[in-house]
Design a protein around this motif. Sequence first.
Motif, PDB file in Angstrom:
ATOM      1  N   MET A   1      28.011  -0.439-115.794  1.00 26.20           N
ATOM      2  CA  MET A   1      29.379  -0.190-115.324  1.00 26.20           C
ATOM      3  C   MET A   1      29.515   1.295-115.021  1.00 26.20           C
ATOM      4  SD  MET A   1      32.974  -0.998-117.273  1.00 26.20           S
ATOM      5  CE  MET A   1      32.598  -2.758-117.174  1.00 26.20           C
ATOM      6  N   THR A   2      30.025   1.641-113.892  1.00 26.44           N
ATOM      7  CA  THR A   2      30.158   3.037-113.497  1.00 26.44           C
ATOM      8  C   THR A   2      31.424   3.627-114.072  1.00 26.44           C
ATOM      9  OG1 THR A   2      31.305   2.455-111.476  1.00 26.44           O
ATOM     10  CG2 THR A   2      28.902   2.661-111.365  1.00 26.44           C
ATOM     11  N   MET A   3      31.429   4.960-114.161  1.00 28.25           N
ATOM     12  CA  MET A   3      32.597   5.652-114.710  1.00 28.25           C
ATOM     13  C   MET A   3      33.581   5.913-113.589  1.00 28.25           C
ATOM     14  SD  MET A   3      32.718   9.099-117.038  1.00 28.25           S
ATOM     15  CE  MET A   3      32.386  10.178-115.638  1.00 28.25           C
ATOM     16  N   ARG A   4      34.261   4.860-113.155  1.00 27.94           N
ATOM     17  CA  ARG A   4      35.241   4.967-112.080  1.00 27.94           C
ATOM     18  C   ARG A   4      36.627   5.078-112.669  1.00 27.94           C
ATOM     19  NH1 ARG A   4      33.481  -0.293-108.873  1.00 27.94           N
ATOM     20  NH2 ARG A   4      33.311  -0.967-111.033  1.00 27.94           N
ATOM     21  N   THR A   5      37.546   5.544-111.856  1.00 32.32           N
ATOM     22  CA  THR A   5      38.921   5.721-112.318  1.00 32.32           C
ATOM     23  C   THR A   5      39.492   4.437-112.838  1.00 32.32           C
ATOM     24  OG1 THR A   5      39.267   7.483-110.723  1.00 32.32           O
ATOM     25  CG2 THR A   5      41.230   6.465-111.641  1.00 32.32           C
ATOM     26  N   ARG A   6      39.178   3.313-112.181  1.00 32.30           N
ATOM     27  CA  ARG A   6      39.756   2.048-112.598  1.00 32.30           C
ATOM     28  C   ARG A   6      39.250   1.634-113.975  1.00 32.30           C
ATOM     29  NH1 ARG A   6      36.625  -2.518-112.085  1.00 32.30           N
ATOM     30  NH2 ARG A   6      34.591  -2.270-111.099  1.00 32.30           N
ATOM     31  N   ASN A   7      38.161   2.256-114.470  1.00 27.20           N
ATOM     32  CA  ASN A   7      37.619   1.890-115.764  1.00 27.20           C
ATOM     33  C   ASN A   7      38.197   2.714-116.903  1.00 27.20           C
ATOM     34  OD1 ASN A   7      35.967  -0.042-114.714  1.00 27.20           O
ATOM     35  ND2 ASN A   7      34.235   1.346-114.449  1.00 27.20           N
ATOM     36  N   LEU A   8      39.043   3.679-116.579  1.00 21.84           N
ATOM     37  CA  LEU A   8      39.522   4.591-117.618  1.00 21.84           C
ATOM     38  C   LEU A   8      40.842   4.116-118.195  1.00 21.84           C
ATOM     39  CD1 LEU A   8      38.728   8.093-116.149  1.00 21.84           C
ATOM     40  CD2 LEU A   8      37.487   6.826-117.878  1.00 21.84           C
ATOM     41  N   LEU A   9      40.894   4.094-119.516  1.00 20.48           N
ATOM     42  CA  LEU A   9      42.145   3.829-120.222  1.00 20.48           C
ATOM     43  C   LEU A   9      42.542   5.136-120.874  1.00 20.48           C
ATOM     44  CD1 LEU A   9      44.215   1.743-121.203  1.00 20.48           C
ATOM     45  CD2 LEU A   9      42.765   1.416-123.206  1.00 20.48           C
ATOM     46  N   ASN A  23      53.379  13.349-121.842  1.00 24.77           N
ATOM     47  CA  ASN A  23      52.617  13.092-120.631  1.00 24.77           C
ATOM     48  C   ASN A  23      51.863  11.788-120.838  1.00 24.77           C
ATOM     49  OD1 ASN A  23      51.285  13.366-118.243  1.00 24.77           O
ATOM     50  ND2 ASN A  23      49.751  14.762-119.036  1.00 24.77           N
ATOM     51  N   GLU A  24      52.318  10.692-120.251  1.00 25.79           N
ATOM     52  CA  GLU A  24      51.726   9.385-120.495  1.00 25.79           C
ATOM     53  C   GLU A  24      51.095   8.803-119.240  1.00 25.79           C
ATOM     54  OE1 GLU A  24      54.121   6.551-122.407  1.00 25.79           O
ATOM     55  OE2 GLU A  24      54.940   7.939-123.893  1.00 25.79           O
ATOM     56  N   ILE A  25      49.925   8.191-119.442  1.00 27.96           N
ATOM     57  CA  ILE A  25      49.242   7.517-118.360  1.00 27.96           C
ATOM     58  C   ILE A  25      48.907   6.115-118.820  1.00 27.96           C
ATOM     59  CG2 ILE A  25      47.246   7.601-116.858  1.00 27.96           C
ATOM     60  CD1 ILE A  25      47.588  10.542-116.997  1.00 27.96           C
ATOM     61  N   THR A  26      49.262   5.132-118.059  1.00 29.33           N
ATOM     62  CA  THR A  26      49.176   3.758-118.559  1.00 29.33           C
ATOM     63  C   THR A  26      48.194   2.885-117.783  1.00 29.33           C
ATOM     64  OG1 THR A  26      51.057   3.143-117.166  1.00 29.33           O
ATOM     65  CG2 THR A  26      51.539   3.831-119.418  1.00 29.33           C
ATOM     66  N   GLU A  27      47.360   3.466-116.967  1.00 30.34           N
ATOM     67  CA  GLU A  27      46.389   2.673-116.218  1.00 30.34           C
ATOM     68  C   GLU A  27      45.381   2.031-117.157  1.00 30.34           C
ATOM     69  OE1 GLU A  27      42.830   3.465-112.957  1.00 30.34           O
ATOM     70  OE2 GLU A  27      44.184   5.063-113.573  1.00 30.34           O
ATOM     71  N   MET A  28      45.003   0.789-116.910  1.00 32.26           N
ATOM     72  CA  MET A  28      43.982   0.135-117.717  1.00 32.26           C
ATOM     73  C   MET A  28      43.075  -0.723-116.831  1.00 32.26           C
ATOM     74  SD  MET A  28      45.909  -2.979-119.658  1.00 32.26           S
ATOM     75  CE  MET A  28      44.324  -3.680-120.098  1.00 32.26           C
ATOM     76  N   SER A  29      41.910  -0.988-117.354  1.00 32.79           N
ATOM     77  CA  SER A  29      40.921  -1.737-116.603  1.00 32.79           C
ATOM     78  C   SER A  29      41.072  -3.237-116.813  1.00 32.79           C
ATOM     79  CB  SER A  29      39.525  -1.303-117.041  1.00 32.79           C
ATOM     80  OG  SER A  29      38.564  -2.168-116.502  1.00 32.79           O
ATOM     81  N   ALA A 167      50.293   4.493-134.109  1.00 30.57           N
ATOM     82  CA  ALA A 167      49.875   5.052-132.822  1.00 30.57           C
ATOM     83  C   ALA A 167      48.404   5.420-132.750  1.00 30.57           C
ATOM     84  CB  ALA A 167      50.718   6.288-132.491  1.00 30.57           C
ATOM     85  N   THR A 168      47.800   5.879-133.867  1.00 35.64           N
ATOM     86  CA  THR A 168      46.411   6.339-133.802  1.00 35.64           C
ATOM     87  C   THR A 168      45.477   5.577-134.731  1.00 35.64           C
ATOM     88  OG1 THR A 168      46.838   8.057-135.470  1.00 35.64           O
ATOM     89  CG2 THR A 168      47.132   8.670-133.147  1.00 35.64           C
ATOM     90  N   GLN A 169      46.005   4.799-135.660  1.00 32.51           N
ATOM     91  CA  GLN A 169      45.163   4.039-136.578  1.00 32.51           C
ATOM     92  C   GLN A 169      44.995   2.591-136.114  1.00 32.51           C
ATOM     93  OE1 GLN A 169      46.592   4.221-140.627  1.00 32.51           O
ATOM     94  NE2 GLN A 169      46.873   6.442-140.578  1.00 32.51           N
ATOM     95  N   ASP A 170      43.807   2.062-136.389  1.00 32.30           N
ATOM     96  CA  ASP A 170      43.530   0.629-136.166  1.00 32.30           C
ATOM     97  C   ASP A 170      43.866   0.207-134.739  1.00 32.30           C
ATOM     98  OD1 ASP A 170      42.859   0.550-138.871  1.00 32.30           O
ATOM     99  OD2 ASP A 170      44.906  -0.020-139.460  1.00 32.30           O
ATOM    100  N   ARG A 171      43.426   1.028-133.781  1.00 28.75           N
ATOM    101  CA  ARG A 171      43.691   0.705-132.386  1.00 28.75           C
ATOM    102  C   ARG A 171      42.636  -0.265-131.872  1.00 28.75           C
ATOM    103  NH1 ARG A 171      48.213   0.989-132.855  1.00 28.75           N
ATOM    104  NH2 ARG A 171      48.520   0.844-130.594  1.00 28.75           N
ATOM    105  N   THR A 172      43.079  -1.191-131.059  1.00 22.03           N
ATOM    106  CA  THR A 172      42.188  -2.135-130.385  1.00 22.03           C
ATOM    107  C   THR A 172      42.573  -2.157-128.906  1.00 22.03           C
ATOM    108  OG1 THR A 172      43.636  -4.047-130.662  1.00 22.03           O
ATOM    109  CG2 THR A 172      42.097  -3.558-132.471  1.00 22.03           C
ATOM    110  N   SER A 176      46.433  -1.486-127.536  1.00 21.11           N
ATOM    111  CA  SER A 176      46.497  -0.184-126.866  1.00 21.11           C
ATOM    112  C   SER A 176      46.338  -0.324-125.361  1.00 21.11           C
ATOM    113  CB  SER A 176      45.407   0.744-127.418  1.00 21.11           C
ATOM    114  OG  SER A 176      45.568   0.935-128.798  1.00 21.11           O
ATOM    115  N   ALA A 177      46.805  -1.432-124.827  1.00 23.04           N
ATOM    116  CA  ALA A 177      46.642  -1.675-123.396  1.00 23.04           C
ATOM    117  C   ALA A 177      47.331  -0.614-122.553  1.00 23.04           C
ATOM    118  CB  ALA A 177      47.184  -3.059-123.044  1.00 23.04           C
ATOM    119  N   SER A 178      48.412  -0.020-123.061  1.00 27.04           N
ATOM    120  CA  SER A 178      49.119   1.017-122.295  1.00 27.04           C
ATOM    121  C   SER A 178      48.665   2.417-122.659  1.00 27.04           C
ATOM    122  CB  SER A 178      50.631   0.900-122.536  1.00 27.04           C
ATOM    123  OG  SER A 178      50.938   1.092-123.902  1.00 27.04           O
ATOM    124  N   GLY A 179      47.647   2.538-123.498  1.00 28.80           N
ATOM    125  CA  GLY A 179      47.113   3.845-123.857  1.00 28.80           C
ATOM    126  C   GLY A 179      47.413   4.220-125.295  1.00 28.80           C
TER     127      GLY A 179
END
Length: 389
Positions: A1-9, A23-29, A167-172, A176-179
């Motif tokens: 899998m390439t490191m493309r923008t669409r792959n970044l969460l 500053n929030e970014i919510t893109e997910m693959s 927010a930072t513990q036990d993330r899956t 964490s679909a929105s980041g």
Amino acid sequence: MTMRTRNLLTVAAALLLAGCSQNEITEMSPDANPAVGFNVYSGVQTKGTQTDVTALKTGFGVFAYHTNSQSWAAAASGAGPNFMYNQKVESSNGSAWTYTPVKYWPKDEEKVTFFAYGPHSTLSGSGVTVPAVGSITNAPKLTFTIESMNDAAKMTDFVVAKNDASATQDRTHANSASGVTFTFRHVLSRLTFEAKPSVELSTTTGAKGTTYVMVRTAKILQSSSPKFYKSGVLDCADESWSGKVTATDDYDITKVLALTDEKAIVNTPADQTSNKYDAVKLTSNTTPITLFISNEYLFLIPETAKAGAGTASAGDVTIRFDYDIVTVDTALGKGYAITHHTTDAKLPAGALKQGVAYKYTIEFGINEVKILTPAVENWGSETPGNITV
């Protein structure tokens, strides 16, 4: 899998600082195992300026712990950062965050816990020392050092992400679909100073002539500052300090003073340095002016948490200022009279609470030389006498 923008969460970073927004970014693959992306704060602060979201785009460090099906609370005592170790993440524009090598979410039911801090420690001058690989158990403990003990312009605003159960513990990937959101908090004390003379001074030639208070240098006195620390250890689990080491030398803060060249007033080489007379010029007793360059501050290791009492006594930290009193006088050979003075400003009790910004006003003493009504000796009676010519 390439490191493309669409792959970044992406992981959003918010800095709890007035005037800074989250500053929030919510893109997910859509892929089954999307990549985990981060904000990074890497880089040295070359000035004593505060860290905000804009500064964070140059990099912060991330530690991540893959605890499989265990919760962080159950696994913490024996866990190490086996998923990310001091991972640097950066952004060219503050909205898209990248790092390498890219990591991917484990299976949906497996948990990852994250910690973050800024600035990233790999560049000189950051002041942050990260424990060696393999030496960390439980949350990271980071050693912070005031990097240059003779140059306050290199002070760093150390920030650490809040260790948040939601927010930072036990993330899956599922939760964490929105980041993953980091909320960074200031873990030092911030200080700035403004100043005024003790009396109103005339700035135009008149009944009192023209007089200025010229602030030339400043330093924290090690011998009078038992609560001035050069280093300490910050526990990312609860943002608590331990192992604080008292400074062993004075700390020059002259480089953050808002000095201007006042050679037009003081133009004799004996009163100058490198053919310049650098000073902060004070005149008004009613309107203090800042002593520091705009948006620069002192960042000191705190004495207590924000909810604590701060320093116990006035003078637990003492700052020495050197200043001149200059009076323009064209009747003198130099064209002015100058006297040199030193004053020690003691921070009041209750100073140096963690995450608290302080602004102190310093009044520089000036005492007018007054001529009182004279006493004139009476001539008394004339003494008679004869003169023979």
